[in-house]
Design a protein around this motif. Sequence first.
Motif, PDB file in Angstrom:
ATOM      1  N   PHE A 112       0.831  -1.206   0.000  1.00 11.98           N
ATOM      2  CA  PHE A 112       0.000   0.000   0.000  1.00 11.98           C
ATOM      3  C   PHE A 112       0.873   1.266   0.000  1.00 11.98           C
ATOM      4  CE2 PHE A 112      -3.950  -2.041   2.214  1.00 11.98           C
ATOM      5  CZ  PHE A 112      -4.157  -2.824   1.090  1.00 11.98           C
ATOM      6  N   LYS A 113       1.956   1.248   0.769  1.00  7.30           N
ATOM      7  CA  LYS A 113       2.855   2.407   0.799  1.00  7.30           C
ATOM      8  C   LYS A 113       3.464   2.661  -0.579  1.00  7.30           C
ATOM      9  CE  LYS A 113       4.148   1.815   5.673  1.00  7.30           C
ATOM     10  NZ  LYS A 113       5.231   1.408   6.609  1.00  7.30           N
ATOM     11  N   GLU A 114       3.828   1.581  -1.285  1.00  7.59           N
ATOM     12  CA  GLU A 114       4.423   1.749  -2.609  1.00  7.59           C
ATOM     13  C   GLU A 114       3.377   2.235  -3.614  1.00  7.59           C
ATOM     14  OE1 GLU A 114       7.362   1.775  -5.617  1.00  7.59           O
ATOM     15  OE2 GLU A 114       7.471   1.839  -3.424  1.00  7.59           O
ATOM     16  N   ILE A 115       2.140   1.788  -3.495  1.00  8.22           N
ATOM     17  CA  ILE A 115       1.077   2.302  -4.370  1.00  8.22           C
ATOM     18  C   ILE A 115       0.922   3.811  -4.172  1.00  8.22           C
ATOM     19  CG2 ILE A 115      -1.420   2.284  -4.786  1.00  8.22           C
ATOM     20  CD1 ILE A 115      -1.389  -0.708  -4.109  1.00  8.22           C
ATOM     21  N   GLU A 116       0.919   4.238  -2.914  1.00  5.40           N
ATOM     22  CA  GLU A 116       0.767   5.666  -2.601  1.00  5.40           C
ATOM     23  C   GLU A 116       1.928   6.467  -3.179  1.00  5.40           C
ATOM     24  OE1 GLU A 116      -1.072   8.962  -1.121  1.00  5.40           O
ATOM     25  OE2 GLU A 116      -1.840   7.039  -0.405  1.00  5.40           O
ATOM     26  N   ASP A 126       4.062   5.531  -5.603  1.00  5.36           N
ATOM     27  CA  ASP A 126       4.194   5.327  -7.043  1.00  5.36           C
ATOM     28  C   ASP A 126       3.099   6.042  -7.820  1.00  5.36           C
ATOM     29  OD1 ASP A 126       4.880   4.322  -9.532  1.00  5.36           O
ATOM     30  OD2 ASP A 126       4.236   2.270  -9.114  1.00  5.36           O
ATOM     31  N   LEU A 127       1.868   5.955  -7.346  1.00  4.70           N
ATOM     32  CA  LEU A 127       0.721   6.442  -8.110  1.00  4.70           C
ATOM     33  C   LEU A 127       0.014   7.635  -7.480  1.00  4.70           C
ATOM     34  CD1 LEU A 127      -0.909   2.986  -8.953  1.00  4.70           C
ATOM     35  CD2 LEU A 127       0.529   4.375 -10.461  1.00  4.70           C
ATOM     36  N   GLY A 128       0.325   7.916  -6.204  1.00  6.03           N
ATOM     37  CA  GLY A 128      -0.397   8.964  -5.519  1.00  6.03           C
ATOM     38  C   GLY A 128      -1.829   8.585  -5.209  1.00  6.03           C
ATOM     39  N   GLN A 129      -2.114   7.287  -5.205  1.00  4.05           N
ATOM     40  CA  GLN A 129      -3.460   6.792  -4.930  1.00  4.05           C
ATOM     41  C   GLN A 129      -3.489   6.108  -3.564  1.00  4.05           C
ATOM     42  OE1 GLN A 129      -3.778   4.533  -8.938  1.00  4.05           O
ATOM     43  NE2 GLN A 129      -5.890   4.910  -8.329  1.00  4.05           N
ATOM     44  N   PRO A 130      -4.587   6.272  -2.832  1.00  2.00           N
ATOM     45  CA  PRO A 130      -4.702   5.534  -1.571  1.00  2.00           C
ATOM     46  C   PRO A 130      -5.193   4.110  -1.813  1.00  2.00           C
ATOM     47  CG  PRO A 130      -6.625   6.919  -1.856  1.00  2.00           C
ATOM     48  CD  PRO A 130      -5.726   7.197  -3.028  1.00  2.00           C
ATOM     49  N   ARG A 131      -4.775   3.224  -0.950  1.00  6.09           N
ATOM     50  CA  ARG A 131      -5.306   1.860  -0.949  1.00  6.09           C
ATOM     51  C   ARG A 131      -5.445   1.441   0.504  1.00  6.09           C
ATOM     52  NH1 ARG A 131      -7.538  -2.353  -4.452  1.00  6.09           N
ATOM     53  NH2 ARG A 131      -7.965  -3.940  -2.902  1.00  6.09           N
ATOM     54  N   PHE A 189       3.707  -0.602 -10.090  1.00  7.23           N
ATOM     55  CA  PHE A 189       2.316  -0.358 -10.481  1.00  7.23           C
ATOM     56  C   PHE A 189       2.229   0.619 -11.651  1.00  7.23           C
ATOM     57  CE2 PHE A 189       2.701  -1.275  -5.932  1.00  7.23           C
ATOM     58  CZ  PHE A 189       2.093  -2.527  -5.938  1.00  7.23           C
ATOM     59  N   SER A 190       2.977   1.708 -11.587  1.00  6.37           N
ATOM     60  CA  SER A 190       2.974   2.640 -12.716  1.00  6.37           C
ATOM     61  C   SER A 190       3.647   2.021 -13.942  1.00  6.37           C
ATOM     62  CB  SER A 190       3.679   3.948 -12.333  1.00  6.37           C
ATOM     63  OG  SER A 190       5.042   3.730 -12.017  1.00  6.37           O
ATOM     64  N   ARG A 191       4.703   1.276 -13.731  1.00  2.00           N
ATOM     65  CA  ARG A 191       5.403   0.649 -14.862  1.00  2.00           C
ATOM     66  C   ARG A 191       4.510  -0.368 -15.556  1.00  2.00           C
ATOM     67  NH1 ARG A 191      10.726  -1.392 -11.978  1.00  2.00           N
ATOM     68  NH2 ARG A 191      11.247  -2.219 -14.064  1.00  2.00           N
ATOM     69  N   THR A 192       3.752  -1.117 -14.774  1.00  2.00           N
ATOM     70  CA  THR A 192       2.819  -2.086 -15.363  1.00  2.00           C
ATOM     71  C   THR A 192       1.737  -1.371 -16.162  1.00  2.00           C
ATOM     72  OG1 THR A 192       3.204  -3.732 -13.642  1.00  2.00           O
ATOM     73  CG2 THR A 192       1.122  -3.875 -14.832  1.00  2.00           C
ATOM     74  N   ASN A 193       1.173  -0.315 -15.596  1.00  2.00           N
ATOM     75  CA  ASN A 193       0.117   0.402 -16.310  1.00  2.00           C
ATOM     76  C   ASN A 193       0.626   1.055 -17.585  1.00  2.00           C
ATOM     77  OD1 ASN A 193      -1.885  -0.354 -14.566  1.00  2.00           O
ATOM     78  ND2 ASN A 193      -2.028   1.610 -13.507  1.00  2.00           N
ATOM     79  N   GLU A 194       1.829   1.597 -17.541  1.00  2.00           N
ATOM     80  CA  GLU A 194       2.417   2.182 -18.751  1.00  2.00           C
ATOM     81  C   GLU A 194       2.596   1.122 -19.831  1.00  2.00           C
ATOM     82  OE1 GLU A 194       5.993   3.862 -17.226  1.00  2.00           O
ATOM     83  OE2 GLU A 194       4.949   5.485 -16.164  1.00  2.00           O
ATOM     84  N   PRO A 220      -5.452   0.250 -18.061  1.00  2.00           N
ATOM     85  CA  PRO A 220      -4.601   0.117 -16.882  1.00  2.00           C
ATOM     86  C   PRO A 220      -5.353  -0.553 -15.747  1.00  2.00           C
ATOM     87  CG  PRO A 220      -5.443   2.348 -17.036  1.00  2.00           C
ATOM     88  CD  PRO A 220      -5.898   1.641 -18.288  1.00  2.00           C
ATOM     89  N   ILE A 221      -4.620  -1.049 -14.776  1.00  2.00           N
ATOM     90  CA  ILE A 221      -5.207  -1.628 -13.575  1.00  2.00           C
ATOM     91  C   ILE A 221      -5.481  -0.499 -12.576  1.00  2.00           C
ATOM     92  CG2 ILE A 221      -4.845  -3.249 -11.661  1.00  2.00           C
ATOM     93  CD1 ILE A 221      -4.989  -4.626 -14.385  1.00  2.00           C
ATOM     94  N   ASN A 222      -6.624  -0.531 -11.953  1.00  2.00           N
ATOM     95  CA  ASN A 222      -6.867   0.368 -10.826  1.00  2.00           C
ATOM     96  C   ASN A 222      -6.292  -0.297  -9.585  1.00  2.00           C
ATOM     97  OD1 ASN A 222      -7.756   2.187  -8.928  1.00  2.00           O
ATOM     98  ND2 ASN A 222      -9.832   1.392  -8.859  1.00  2.00           N
ATOM     99  N   TRP A 223      -5.108   0.138  -9.195  1.00  2.00           N
ATOM    100  CA  TRP A 223      -4.430  -0.451  -8.040  1.00  2.00           C
ATOM    101  C   TRP A 223      -4.922   0.148  -6.724  1.00  2.00           C
ATOM    102  CZ3 TRP A 223      -1.774  -4.596  -9.356  1.00  2.00           C
ATOM    103  CH2 TRP A 223      -1.165  -4.664 -10.613  1.00  2.00           C
ATOM    104  N   GLY A 224      -5.550   1.313  -6.780  1.00  2.04           N
ATOM    105  CA  GLY A 224      -6.054   1.945  -5.572  1.00  2.04           C
ATOM    106  C   GLY A 224      -7.374   1.324  -5.126  1.00  2.04           C
ATOM    107  N   ASP A 225      -7.991   1.958  -4.154  1.00  2.00           N
ATOM    108  CA  ASP A 225      -9.271   1.448  -3.680  1.00  2.00           C
ATOM    109  C   ASP A 225     -10.311   1.464  -4.782  1.00  2.00           C
ATOM    110  OD1 ASP A 225      -8.824   0.757  -0.966  1.00  2.00           O
ATOM    111  OD2 ASP A 225      -8.800   2.865  -0.396  1.00  2.00           O
ATOM    112  N   PRO A 226     -11.172   0.450  -4.840  1.00  2.00           N
ATOM    113  CA  PRO A 226     -12.234   0.443  -5.847  1.00  2.00           C
ATOM    114  C   PRO A 226     -13.135   1.653  -5.701  1.00  2.00           C
ATOM    115  CG  PRO A 226     -12.089  -1.677  -4.705  1.00  2.00           C
ATOM    116  CD  PRO A 226     -11.221  -0.713  -3.961  1.00  2.00           C
ATOM    117  N   GLU A 227     -13.678   2.106  -6.810  1.00  3.98           N
ATOM    118  CA  GLU A 227     -14.587   3.241  -6.768  1.00  3.98           C
ATOM    119  C   GLU A 227     -15.798   2.895  -5.912  1.00  3.98           C
ATOM    120  OE1 GLU A 227     -15.674   4.676 -10.579  1.00  3.98           O
ATOM    121  OE2 GLU A 227     -13.613   4.904 -11.286  1.00  3.98           O
TER     122      GLU A 227
END
Length: 222
Positions: A93-97, A99-104, A199-204, A213-220
């Motif tokens: 979760f820390k790396e998602i935040e 890497d992507l600036g998204q919360p999880r 996560f960003s590298r995979t989406n790119e 892309p994958i939504n790696w953060g919390d689902p909408e």
Amino acid sequence: MTLFDLSRLGAWSDLPFFNETLPLIETALEAEHRPVFPPAPAVFHAFERTQPRDTRVVILGQDPYHTPGKADGLAFSIPTGFGGRLDSLGNIFKEIETDLGQPRSRTDLSDWADQGVLLLNTALTVPQGAAKAHAKLGWSVLVDQVLAELAGAPRAYLLWGGPAQKAAKNVDAGANLKIESAHPSPLSVHRGFFGSRPFSRTNEWLQARGLAPINWGDPEGL
């Protein structure tokens, strides 16, 4: 009598493992005197949730959590409401935040699986309190066959830790995206998992191939 219900495996059920190797593993599990995680109905959860044709990303870990109530059959995923330490998942979760600036915050990763992320461990069972104790039980046969099944099309492989990297050593880094880093465990996360930007590298990589892309953060709507 089989320990597992294999009726929901879909196309994965064609792998020779389920007829040739699984019975031997079942015999070993029946002789295991310690509690085994995840519970039998969840052992093949990753395969039930993500079919070969839908798999766009493979996250390969080590073995399930060996704490009661923590493993749910998806690598790194933890059931909602677990309440204990997140350890590896908290570091993810820390790396998602970062890497992507998204919360999880949702610990159940089934939404990733539903987007085509196969959340697979190199061993699918573990006894309570005994990490890696089932690493040589025969699960590697299944992992080898899964990777061979997926080799026909380019995919992204996130290989976290030595066991994952060894298992996927034959994955073609030219045809696929292959990101290798330290395991996100608190014992190794500072050896290269933090800052690896998987996560960003995979989406790119996915978007460069015209894929969503994958939504790696919390689902909408969470």
